[in-house]
Write a protein that holds these residues in place. Sequence first.
Motif, PDB file in Angstrom:
ATOM      1  N   SER A   1       0.800  -1.220   0.000  1.00 41.76           N
ATOM      2  CA  SER A   1       0.000   0.000   0.000  1.00 41.76           C
ATOM      3  C   SER A   1       0.836   1.275   0.000  1.00 41.76           C
ATOM      4  O   SER A   1       0.368   2.311  -0.453  1.00 41.76           O
ATOM      5  CB  SER A   1      -0.964   0.019   1.186  1.00 41.76           C
ATOM      6  N   ARG A   2       2.062   1.175   0.479  1.00 37.06           N
ATOM      7  CA  ARG A   2       2.909   2.363   0.527  1.00 37.06           C
ATOM      8  C   ARG A   2       4.370   1.930   0.461  1.00 37.06           C
ATOM      9  O   ARG A   2       4.737   0.916   1.043  1.00 37.06           O
ATOM     10  CB  ARG A   2       2.648   3.126   1.831  1.00 37.06           C
ATOM     11  N   VAL A   3       5.203   2.692  -0.215  1.00 42.05           N
ATOM     12  CA  VAL A   3       6.634   2.405  -0.304  1.00 42.05           C
ATOM     13  C   VAL A   3       7.391   3.647   0.145  1.00 42.05           C
ATOM     14  O   VAL A   3       7.226   4.710  -0.447  1.00 42.05           O
ATOM     15  CB  VAL A   3       7.052   2.020  -1.744  1.00 42.05           C
ATOM     16  N   GLY A   4       8.195   3.511   1.201  1.00 39.01           N
ATOM     17  CA  GLY A   4       9.042   4.616   1.643  1.00 39.01           C
ATOM     18  C   GLY A   4      10.299   4.689   0.814  1.00 39.01           C
ATOM     19  O   GLY A   4      10.689   5.737   0.325  1.00 39.01           O
ATOM     20  N   THR A   5      10.958   3.554   0.619  1.00 41.67           N
ATOM     21  CA  THR A   5      12.150   3.436  -0.202  1.00 41.67           C
ATOM     22  C   THR A   5      12.027   2.143  -0.994  1.00 41.67           C
ATOM     23  O   THR A   5      11.863   1.077  -0.409  1.00 41.67           O
ATOM     24  CB  THR A   5      13.430   3.384   0.670  1.00 41.67           C
ATOM     25  N   ALA A   6      12.094   2.223  -2.298  1.00 36.93           N
ATOM     26  CA  ALA A   6      11.973   1.030  -3.134  1.00 36.93           C
ATOM     27  C   ALA A   6      13.107   0.062  -2.834  1.00 36.93           C
ATOM     28  O   ALA A   6      14.207   0.467  -2.464  1.00 36.93           O
ATOM     29  CB  ALA A   6      11.983   1.423  -4.608  1.00 36.93           C
ATOM     30  N   GLY A   7      12.834  -1.208  -2.987  1.00 36.02           N
ATOM     31  CA  GLY A   7      13.865  -2.209  -2.751  1.00 36.02           C
ATOM     32  C   GLY A   7      13.275  -3.597  -2.725  1.00 36.02           C
ATOM     33  O   GLY A   7      12.256  -3.858  -3.333  1.00 36.02           O
ATOM     34  N   ALA A   8      13.916  -4.477  -1.997  1.00 31.31           N
ATOM     35  CA  ALA A   8      13.536  -5.883  -1.966  1.00 31.31           C
ATOM     36  C   ALA A   8      13.118  -6.289  -0.563  1.00 31.31           C
ATOM     37  O   ALA A   8      13.647  -5.797   0.427  1.00 31.31           O
ATOM     38  CB  ALA A   8      14.713  -6.739  -2.424  1.00 31.31           C
ATOM     39  N   VAL A   9      12.158  -7.202  -0.509  1.00 33.12           N
ATOM     40  CA  VAL A   9      11.715  -7.776   0.756  1.00 33.12           C
ATOM     41  C   VAL A   9      12.036  -9.267   0.709  1.00 33.12           C
ATOM     42  O   VAL A   9      11.647  -9.967  -0.229  1.00 33.12           O
ATOM     43  CB  VAL A   9      10.197  -7.567   0.972  1.00 33.12           C
ATOM     44  N   ASP A  10      12.756  -9.755   1.697  1.00 35.31           N
ATOM     45  CA  ASP A  10      13.100 -11.169   1.794  1.00 35.31           C
ATOM     46  C   ASP A  10      11.968 -11.925   2.475  1.00 35.31           C
ATOM     47  O   ASP A  10      11.383 -11.439   3.446  1.00 35.31           O
ATOM     48  CB  ASP A  10      14.385 -11.361   2.602  1.00 35.31           C
ATOM     49  N   VAL A  11      11.664 -13.115   1.979  1.00 34.53           N
ATOM     50  CA  VAL A  11      10.617 -13.960   2.542  1.00 34.53           C
ATOM     51  C   VAL A  11      11.269 -15.232   3.076  1.00 34.53           C
ATOM     52  O   VAL A  11      11.991 -15.912   2.344  1.00 34.53           O
ATOM     53  CB  VAL A  11       9.544 -14.305   1.488  1.00 34.53           C
ATOM     54  N   SER A  12      11.014 -15.530   4.345  1.00 34.53           N
ATOM     55  CA  SER A  12      11.575 -16.714   5.006  1.00 34.53           C
ATOM     56  C   SER A  12      10.463 -17.477   5.708  1.00 34.53           C
ATOM     57  O   SER A  12       9.543 -16.861   6.246  1.00 34.53           O
ATOM     58  CB  SER A  12      12.592 -16.309   6.082  1.00 34.53           C
ATOM     59  N   PRO A  13      10.561 -18.801   5.763  1.00 34.01           N
ATOM     60  CA  PRO A  13       9.591 -19.536   6.578  1.00 34.01           C
ATOM     61  C   PRO A  13       9.930 -19.368   8.059  1.00 34.01           C
ATOM     62  O   PRO A  13      11.106 -19.278   8.424  1.00 34.01           O
ATOM     63  CB  PRO A  13       9.781 -20.989   6.146  1.00 34.01           C
ATOM     64  N   VAL A  14       8.920 -19.275   8.888  1.00 39.33           N
ATOM     65  CA  VAL A  14       9.132 -19.216  10.338  1.00 39.33           C
ATOM     66  C   VAL A  14       9.051 -20.645  10.851  1.00 39.33           C
ATOM     67  O   VAL A  14       8.130 -21.390  10.518  1.00 39.33           O
ATOM     68  CB  VAL A  14       8.083 -18.314  11.013  1.00 39.33           C
ATOM     69  N   THR A  15      10.025 -21.031  11.665  1.00 35.42           N
ATOM     70  CA  THR A  15      10.147 -22.432  12.062  1.00 35.42           C
ATOM     71  C   THR A  15       9.752 -22.708  13.510  1.00 35.42           C
ATOM     72  O   THR A  15       9.922 -23.823  13.993  1.00 35.42           O
ATOM     73  CB  THR A  15      11.585 -22.922  11.814  1.00 35.42           C
ATOM     74  N   SER A  16       9.254 -21.715  14.206  1.00 34.87           N
ATOM     75  CA  SER A  16       8.747 -21.941  15.564  1.00 34.87           C
ATOM     76  C   SER A  16       7.440 -21.165  15.718  1.00 34.87           C
ATOM     77  O   SER A  16       7.127 -20.284  14.921  1.00 34.87           O
ATOM     78  CB  SER A  16       9.777 -21.525  16.623  1.00 34.87           C
ATOM     79  N   SER A  17       6.686 -21.489  16.737  1.00 35.69           N
ATOM     80  CA  SER A  17       5.358 -20.894  16.886  1.00 35.69           C
ATOM     81  C   SER A  17       5.435 -19.451  17.398  1.00 35.69           C
ATOM     82  O   SER A  17       6.409 -19.043  18.013  1.00 35.69           O
ATOM     83  CB  SER A  17       4.506 -21.739  17.831  1.00 35.69           C
ATOM     84  N   TRP A  18       4.382 -18.705  17.094  1.00 37.59           N
ATOM     85  CA  TRP A  18       4.232 -17.331  17.581  1.00 37.59           C
ATOM     86  C   TRP A  18       2.752 -16.992  17.588  1.00 37.59           C
ATOM     87  O   TRP A  18       1.947 -17.658  16.952  1.00 37.59           O
ATOM     88  CB  TRP A  18       5.021 -16.339  16.736  1.00 37.59           C
ATOM     89  N   ASP A  19       2.418 -15.957  18.318  1.00 34.61           N
ATOM     90  CA  ASP A  19       1.035 -15.521  18.453  1.00 34.61           C
ATOM     91  C   ASP A  19       0.939 -14.069  18.007  1.00 34.61           C
ATOM     92  O   ASP A  19       1.773 -13.238  18.384  1.00 34.61           O
ATOM     93  CB  ASP A  19       0.591 -15.672  19.912  1.00 34.61           C
ATOM     94  N   GLU A  20      -0.090 -13.752  17.235  1.00 34.66           N
ATOM     95  CA  GLU A  20      -0.266 -12.408  16.693  1.00 34.66           C
ATOM     96  C   GLU A  20      -0.276 -11.332  17.785  1.00 34.66           C
ATOM     97  O   GLU A  20       0.274 -10.248  17.602  1.00 34.66           O
ATOM     98  CB  GLU A  20      -1.579 -12.354  15.906  1.00 34.66           C
ATOM     99  N   LEU A  21      -0.893 -11.618  18.910  1.00 33.48           N
ATOM    100  CA  LEU A  21      -0.993 -10.618  19.974  1.00 33.48           C
ATOM    101  C   LEU A  21       0.095 -10.755  21.039  1.00 33.48           C
ATOM    102  O   LEU A  21       0.089 -10.030  22.026  1.00 33.48           O
ATOM    103  CB  LEU A  21      -2.388 -10.673  20.608  1.00 33.48           C
TER     104      LEU A  21
END
Length: 158
Positions: free
Chosen positions: A96-116
């Motif tokens: 929705s918005r770009v401050g500085t153009a570039g690349a975003v790395d995508v990695s799988p998360v391998t342990s649990s986490w909670d949104e809150l």
Amino acid sequence: MPKNFRLSTGFSVRKIIVGLMAAVFTLGVGSIVCAQSLPDGGDTQSSSAYPATNFGALPSIQVGGPSQGYVQFDISALAGVTPENVQRATLTLWVSRVGTAGAVDVSPVTSSWDELGLTYASLPAAGRVFATIQTNAAAVFVSVDITTLVRRWITSPA
């Protein structure tokens, strides 16, 4: 079991706001092909600038500089699907918005986490970067192929 992604930018300062996330799967059995979309089951960000702060209630994710984004999908809807049935799987993000153009790395998360509950001080473990998405413009969808990763998740769901 939820499956997760971490979105990060490495060392350069690049900010994007991510929203409307979905994982789309094209499944084929014999001559029948169908698509299944899985909306995100949780998303948040962490920031080294605010290590004790949880951002899970925010409507978007900021990625870049001190911030990393986390997205979670529940793949239980794919019960009974074999890896061979997955013809293609993509992770699609709305920039929705770009401050500085570039690349975003995508990695799988391998342990649990909670949104809150996730904070920078309690980051989950992440695997190696498996894809990079260029974010050069705002108000666009960007996608990355996650077929191999989804097939692996179906083979070893734990």
